[in-house]
Design a protein around this motif. Structure first.
Motif, PDB file in Angstrom:
ATOM      1  N   SER A 111       0.800  -1.228   0.000  1.00  0.00           N
ATOM      2  CA  SER A 111       0.000   0.000   0.000  1.00  0.00           C
ATOM      3  C   SER A 111       0.825   1.267   0.000  1.00  0.00           C
ATOM      4  CB  SER A 111      -0.925   0.017   1.226  1.00  0.00           C
ATOM      5  OG  SER A 111      -1.674  -1.171   1.315  1.00  0.00           O
ATOM      6  N   THR A 121       0.856   0.492  -5.055  1.00  0.00           N
ATOM      7  CA  THR A 121      -0.381  -0.286  -5.026  1.00  0.00           C
ATOM      8  C   THR A 121      -0.865  -0.656  -6.422  1.00  0.00           C
ATOM      9  OG1 THR A 121      -2.560  -0.380  -3.956  1.00  0.00           O
ATOM     10  CG2 THR A 121      -2.007   1.644  -5.104  1.00  0.00           C
ATOM     11  N   VAL A 311      -6.904  -3.966  -3.971  1.00  0.00           N
ATOM     12  CA  VAL A 311      -6.980  -2.833  -3.050  1.00  0.00           C
ATOM     13  C   VAL A 311      -8.291  -2.864  -2.280  1.00  0.00           C
ATOM     14  CG1 VAL A 311      -6.984  -0.318  -2.869  1.00  0.00           C
ATOM     15  CG2 VAL A 311      -5.513  -1.449  -4.551  1.00  0.00           C
TER      16      VAL A 311
END
Length: 526
Positions: A111, A121, A311
């Motif tokens: 991230s 990401t 994500v």
């Protein structure tokens, strides 16, 4: 573990057990509050290190002592420091800190953060599981439609060459002690299993090399040209299965040539990664040293799992948080999950060899190679683990396998690699995270005492410390457990609050992005 502290000997109160007398003496001690605060500062460490000595902060220009600390001023004469052990079976408190650091390390590579840009990401990445091959059938738990199914349904009348059934019709519960145990221990290839375990680290290393070759081949270019455009980054953890063999969970990510700070070329995508990994796994092989026992071409098992990392937690695949949490969970586990012990059994003096040379035997273990007081047949382990340990011991005595140091790693059933590793460019390091935490605590302490900041070049820190013991007395252990529970509860609440805040922030950002997209479409329609 009994404490080796510098406390004075407590008088035994007639009629009271030792632990109760010790507990009463501790609670009524004038230094009890200070002792409890030191235990809390270690996070409730189960085996704290006792240090004795002093530390001074000195003005480098004048030599003036700005602040000094001496353990001789402490009521108990020592300072407690956390043991730092990563294994939850040894110290639950310190293993939680290790888990949290591993989570941050893995999450940063997925991230962003901790020096890694958030653009990482968008890089292609997968969550990969590599398993060990089969060395003989073992009891397992199978499910069908959410219900337990027969372990290994075979003809009930069929038996192996040793007279044992080749199948098992039991429906094992998750806590069944038979899980992971061979159906027939005499049929099970213990030598092959131990040698595979001893070479597992080499198999992983060769996979990291082979996957680069496979990626280059899939991209239609040489390895040298590929390396100038794409860097492959890894982070992996080893997990013990109940059968006593490890398998690896890993994040595999494609970066630009400079690492996570650079986006890879558009052709280096998720599909390229998914195509290359199976081909690389199939090509990896390690040949064992030649022996009168035979030779083994060691490979990965047939079970290969490749999952996308996403994500959004609602999307198909594994979320970044889920992957980081999964790897962090197993980073603090050891081999005890497979029924073995969590301590070395080899003699520390001779390393398990039983001798120092052809003519000089080890007086400490009297030639057995075992820690004094231990015996292989009396270890508190499962029968399967005992056979694995015995095989490590027997193979470790052979010259051709000396490089594997199987006796030194017998308690790990032959596995001698690092549990948690990463490539250099994946993200930050555990050392950097620990250093940042130590700096933060030191800065807080200096601010509290009205001292110059840690980075102030006008001050020097002088210290002298010596080891003074480890662990607690019986009464201290009881109160330390109470502190440990309070610290763990506080950490759990803080983690839940942080996770909730993160989800709310993601939802807010998704709402803002949806609003912007809607505004843009409305404008175009108008």
């Amino acid at each position: 573990m009994g404490g080796a502290s510098a406390t004075s000997k407590k008088e035994q109160i007639p009629g009271l057990p030792e632990w109760m007398a010790d507990l009463a003496s501790l609670i009524n001690d004038p230094g009890y509050a200070r002792w409890r605060s030191m235990v809390a500062a270690t996070g409730g460490c189960a085996n704290p290190i006792h240090l004795a000595g002093e530390s001074m902060i000195v003005d480098a220009r004048t030599g003036e002592v700005l602040h000094d600390y001496r353990t001789s001023d402490e009521v108990r004469g020592h300072l407690l420091v956390a043991c730092g052990n990563r294994r939850s079976s040894v110290c639950a408190a310190c293993s939680q800190v290790y888990q949290a650091d591993t989570f941050q390390l893995i999450r940063a590579g997925l991230s962003g953060g901790k020096g890694v840009p958030e653009t990482v990401t968008a890089h292609p990445r997968v969550f990969l599981t590599l398993t060990a091959p089969s060395f003989g059938p073992v009891h397992t738990r199978r499910e069908r439609d959410g219900k337990a199914a027969a372990c290994r349904p075979r003809d009930r009348d069929r038996v192996c060459g040793h007279g044992q059934p080749v199948g098992c019709h039991a429906r094992h519960e998750s806590g069944d002690d038979r899980l992971g145990q061979p159906l027939c221990a005499d049929c099970y290839d213990y030598v092959g299993a131990v040698l595979w375990q001893g070479h597992a680290g080499a198999l992983w290393h060769r996979f990291t090399l082979e996957v680069r070759r496979a990626l280059a081949a899939e991209a239609g270019m040489s390895r040298r040209v590929f390396a100038t455009q794409v860097r492959v980054s890894f982070a992996k953890v080893a997990e013990y299965q109940r059968r006593g063999l490890v398998h690896f969970h890993a994040v595999v990510r494609l970066d630009g040539p400079e690492g996570g700070s650079e986006v890879p070329p558009s052709w280096a995508d998720h599909d390229l990664l998914v195509r290359a990994i199976p081909a690389a796994v199939r090509r990896v092989s390690v040949r064992t040293p030649e022996s009168t026992l035979g030779g083994w071409d060691l490979r990965w098992g047939d079970q290969l799992d490749i999952r996308p990392i996403v994500v959004n937690e609602d999307a198909a695949g594994l979320s970044e948080r889920a992957v980081a949490s999964y790897i962090a969970k197993y980073a603090s586990k050891g081999a005890e999950a497979s029924g073995t012990v969590d301590f070395r059994i080899s003699c520390p003096a001779c390393g398990g060899r039983g001798r120092f040379s052809l003519v000089a035997g080890c007086a400490r273990c009297r030639g057995t190679g075992l820690k004094p007081g231990l015996h292989l047949e009396a270890l508190p382990v499962s029968e399967h683990a005992r056979r694995m340990i015995r095989t490590c011991w027997e193979l470790g005595a052979r010259r051709e396998f000396a490089g594997l140091r199987l006796r030194a790693w017998a308690h790990m059933l032959g596995f001698r690699g690092h549990f948690s590793t990463k490539s250099r460019a994946y993200s930050t390091t555990l050392g950097a995270l620990r250093g940042a935490r130590a700096l933060h605590r030191a800065s807080e302490a200096r601010e509290r005492d009205g001292l110059p900041g840690v980075g102030d070049v006008t001050t020097l820190v002088l210290g002298h410390w010596r080891f003074a013991g480890v662990g607690y007395t019986p009464g201290e252990e009881i109160m330390a457990a109470d502190v440990r529970r309070r610290v763990q509860t506080a950490r759990m609440i803080a983690a839940e609050q942080a996770e909730q805040a993160e989800r709310e922030e993601i939802a807010r950002q998704d709402g803002e992005n949806a609003g912007k997209d809607g505004s843009g479409r409305d404008g175009e329609a108008r």
